[in-house]
Design a protein around this motif. Structure first.
Motif, PDB file in Angstrom:
ATOM      1  N   LEU A 213       0.826  -1.202   0.000  1.00 19.98           N
ATOM      2  CA  LEU A 213       0.000   0.000   0.000  1.00 19.98           C
ATOM      3  C   LEU A 213       0.860   1.251   0.000  1.00 19.98           C
ATOM      4  O   LEU A 213       1.967   1.274   0.538  1.00 19.98           O
ATOM      5  N   SER A 214       0.320   2.308  -0.572  1.00 21.08           N
ATOM      6  CA  SER A 214       0.946   3.620  -0.491  1.00 21.08           C
ATOM      7  C   SER A 214       0.601   4.248   0.863  1.00 21.08           C
ATOM      8  O   SER A 214      -0.134   3.670   1.665  1.00 21.08           O
ATOM      9  N   GLY A 215       1.108   5.432   1.107  1.00 26.49           N
ATOM     10  CA  GLY A 215       0.670   6.199   2.266  1.00 26.49           C
ATOM     11  C   GLY A 215      -0.723   6.751   2.018  1.00 26.49           C
ATOM     12  O   GLY A 215      -1.211   6.790   0.889  1.00 26.49           O
ATOM     13  N   ARG A 249      12.357  -5.433  -2.504  1.00 35.58           N
ATOM     14  CA  ARG A 249      11.378  -4.679  -3.289  1.00 35.58           C
ATOM     15  C   ARG A 249      10.290  -4.090  -2.398  1.00 35.58           C
ATOM     16  O   ARG A 249       9.915  -2.915  -2.545  1.00 35.58           O
ATOM     17  N   VAL A 250       9.771  -4.881  -1.468  1.00 33.37           N
ATOM     18  CA  VAL A 250       8.725  -4.393  -0.567  1.00 33.37           C
ATOM     19  C   VAL A 250       9.266  -3.263   0.302  1.00 33.37           C
ATOM     20  O   VAL A 250       8.615  -2.225   0.483  1.00 33.37           O
ATOM     21  N   PHE A 251      10.469  -3.446   0.838  1.00 34.06           N
ATOM     22  CA  PHE A 251      11.085  -2.417   1.677  1.00 34.06           C
ATOM     23  C   PHE A 251      11.244  -1.106   0.909  1.00 34.06           C
ATOM     24  O   PHE A 251      10.932  -0.025   1.415  1.00 34.06           O
ATOM     25  N   THR A 252      11.716  -1.199  -0.334  1.00 35.87           N
ATOM     26  CA  THR A 252      11.925  -0.005  -1.158  1.00 35.87           C
ATOM     27  C   THR A 252      10.611   0.728  -1.403  1.00 35.87           C
ATOM     28  O   THR A 252      10.535   1.963  -1.317  1.00 35.87           O
ATOM     29  N   LEU A 253       9.559  -0.027  -1.695  1.00 34.08           N
ATOM     30  CA  LEU A 253       8.257   0.586  -1.951  1.00 34.08           C
ATOM     31  C   LEU A 253       7.711   1.286  -0.708  1.00 34.08           C
ATOM     32  O   LEU A 253       7.146   2.390  -0.795  1.00 34.08           O
ATOM     33  N   ILE A 254       7.874   0.665   0.449  1.00 28.54           N
ATOM     34  CA  ILE A 254       7.353   1.266   1.675  1.00 28.54           C
ATOM     35  C   ILE A 254       8.157   2.511   2.044  1.00 28.54           C
ATOM     36  O   ILE A 254       7.594   3.539   2.460  1.00 28.54           O
ATOM     37  N   GLN A 255       9.475   2.458   1.887  1.00 25.63           N
ATOM     38  CA  GLN A 255      10.281   3.637   2.164  1.00 25.63           C
ATOM     39  C   GLN A 255       9.911   4.781   1.224  1.00 25.63           C
ATOM     40  O   GLN A 255       9.875   5.949   1.633  1.00 25.63           O
ATOM     41  N   SER A 256       9.642   4.468  -0.027  1.00 26.45           N
ATOM     42  CA  SER A 256       9.229   5.484  -0.971  1.00 26.45           C
ATOM     43  C   SER A 256       7.896   6.088  -0.575  1.00 26.45           C
ATOM     44  O   SER A 256       7.706   7.319  -0.647  1.00 26.45           O
ATOM     45  N   ALA A 257       6.978   5.250  -0.111  1.00 27.13           N
ATOM     46  CA  ALA A 257       5.666   5.755   0.341  1.00 27.13           C
ATOM     47  C   ALA A 257       5.817   6.665   1.546  1.00 27.13           C
ATOM     48  O   ALA A 257       5.148   7.697   1.647  1.00 27.13           O
ATOM     49  N   LYS A 258       6.716   6.300   2.447  1.00 27.19           N
ATOM     50  CA  LYS A 258       6.965   7.141   3.624  1.00 27.19           C
ATOM     51  C   LYS A 258       7.522   8.504   3.221  1.00 27.19           C
ATOM     52  O   LYS A 258       7.112   9.539   3.756  1.00 27.19           O
ATOM     53  N   SER A 259       8.478   8.525   2.288  1.00 30.44           N
ATOM     54  CA  SER A 259       9.110   9.786   1.882  1.00 30.44           C
ATOM     55  C   SER A 259       8.107  10.705   1.182  1.00 30.44           C
ATOM     56  O   SER A 259       8.119  11.920   1.390  1.00 30.44           O
ATOM     57  N   HIS A 260       7.222  10.125   0.387  1.00 28.44           N
ATOM     58  CA  HIS A 260       6.210  10.949  -0.267  1.00 28.44           C
ATOM     59  C   HIS A 260       5.195  11.476   0.735  1.00 28.44           C
ATOM     60  O   HIS A 260       4.716  12.596   0.593  1.00 28.44           O
ATOM     61  N   ALA A 261       4.911  10.678   1.769  1.00 32.37           N
ATOM     62  CA  ALA A 261       3.948  11.111   2.785  1.00 32.37           C
ATOM     63  C   ALA A 261       4.491  12.270   3.610  1.00 32.37           C
ATOM     64  O   ALA A 261       3.730  13.071   4.160  1.00 32.37           O
TER      65      ALA A 261
END
Length: 263
Positions: A213-215, A249-261
C-alpha cells in the motif's frame, strides 16, 4: 506482472474501495482480488489505513464508496463464512468465558451441542491447545490467547480468514511459532487467508502474494508474487535469493511511500 494463484476462482473482490472521515481521505480506490486457496499479505507504512481496509472488507464498517464482493455477494455486513482475527486478543476474548466457550461463540445455533463440542475440540487441538478448553483467557500467556482467538476463527470452517496484525503483540519466538502455525492451518482447513502486517519479513515469508500500500490516502502500489516454494521453513526459506529480492522490493516501496507522505 502475471499473478500466480492456487486457483482460478476469485473468492473475494475489492472494487474501488474508498473511505473518508469528513474531509480526510484514508482509502483512495483500492482494487484487488483474492483467489480461493491463496495466502495474501497486505503491508504498508504506518497510518496507511490497513486496519480500515480490513474492517471495510469484513463488513464491520461501510466504505464511503466502492464495494467488496465475497462469493458473488456484495458485503454489507459480516458474511457467515468469513472470520476475523484481531491484533488485540485481550479484547477479542471474553474474560468471563472459558477458552472453549469463547471458541464456541460463533457456532451458536449451527448444530447440536455434541457437534459444536467436537468442532471446538478440533479447533483447539489444531492450534495446540488440547486440554486447555476449561481455562480462562487470563490464565493463559499472550501466545496461547492468540491461539485461542485463531481457533475461534477456524471453528466454523470459514472460506476466508482475515487477520489484522495478529502477531504484533507477542514476543519474537512466539511470533515465529504462530507464523508456522497459520501456514499449517491454511492447508489443514483449506481456507483462504488475507493477512495484514507491518512486518516485511513476515509478509514475504507467509504470502503467495504481497499487496503493498501507499501512504494515505491509500492505494495499492504493487502486487508482488513471492514465488517461494512450499512448505516453508523459517531458516531455509529466508536464506533463498528470491526471499531477499522480494523483501528488498517491498522495503523499497514502503520507504518510498513514507518519503512521499512526509513531503
Amino acid at each position: 506482472m502475471k499473478v500466480l494463484t492456487n486457483s482460478n476462482e476469485s473468492l473475494l473482490t475489492v472494487e474501488g474501495l474508498r473511505k473518508s472521515y469528513g474531509d480526510v481521505a484514508i482509502l483512495d480506490g483500492i482494487n484487488f482480488e483474492v483467489n480461493r486457496g491463496e495466502f495474501v499479505c497486505i503491508v504498508g507504512p504506518s497510518g496507511s489505513g490497513k486496519t480500515t481496509l480490513l474492517r471495510s472488507i469484513a463488513g464491520l464498517q461501510a466504505p464511503t464508496s466502492g464495494r467488496t464482493v465475497f462469493e458473488g455477494q456484495e458485503v454489507t455486513e459480516p458474511p457467515a463464512k468469513l472470520a476475523v482475527v484481531f491484533q488485540d486478543y485481550s479484547r477479542s476474548l471474553l474474560p468471563w468465558m472459558s477458552v472453549a466457550e469463547n471458541v464456541a461463540l460463533p457456532l451458536k445455533g449451527t448444530g447440536s451441542r455434541a457437534d459444536i463440542g467436537g468442532r471446538v475440540e478440533r479447533a483447539l487441538v489444531s492450534v495446540g491447545l488440547s486440554g486447555k478448553g476449561k481455562l480462562y483467557p487470563w490464565q493463559m500467556s499472550g501466545g496461547m490467547q492468540q491461539r485461542a482467538a485463531i481457533a475461534r476463527g477456524l471453528a466454523y470452517n470459514p472460506d476466508v480468514l482475515l487477520m489484522d496484525e495478529p502477531f504484533a503483540a507477542v514476543d519474537a519466538q512466539t511470533r515465529v511459532e504462530l507464523e508456522d502455525l497459520v501456514l499449517r492451518l491454511r492447508d489443514e482447513y483449506n481456507t483462504t487467508v488475507l493477512f495484514v502486517t507491518h512486518d516485511i519479513d513476515e509478509a514475504v515469508y507467509l504470502a503467495d502474494r504481497v499487496l503493498v500500500l501507499s501512504g494515505a490516502p491509500t492505494s495499492v502500489t504493487e502486487n508482488i508474487v513471492t514465488e517461494l516454494p512450499n512448505p516453508r521453513n523459517q531458516l531455509e526459506t529466508k536464506r533463498l535469493e528470491r526471499f531477499g529480492e522480494v523483501r528488498e522490493r517491498v522495503f523499497t516501496l514502503i520507504q518510498s511511500a513514507k518519503s512521499h507522505a512526509s513531503i
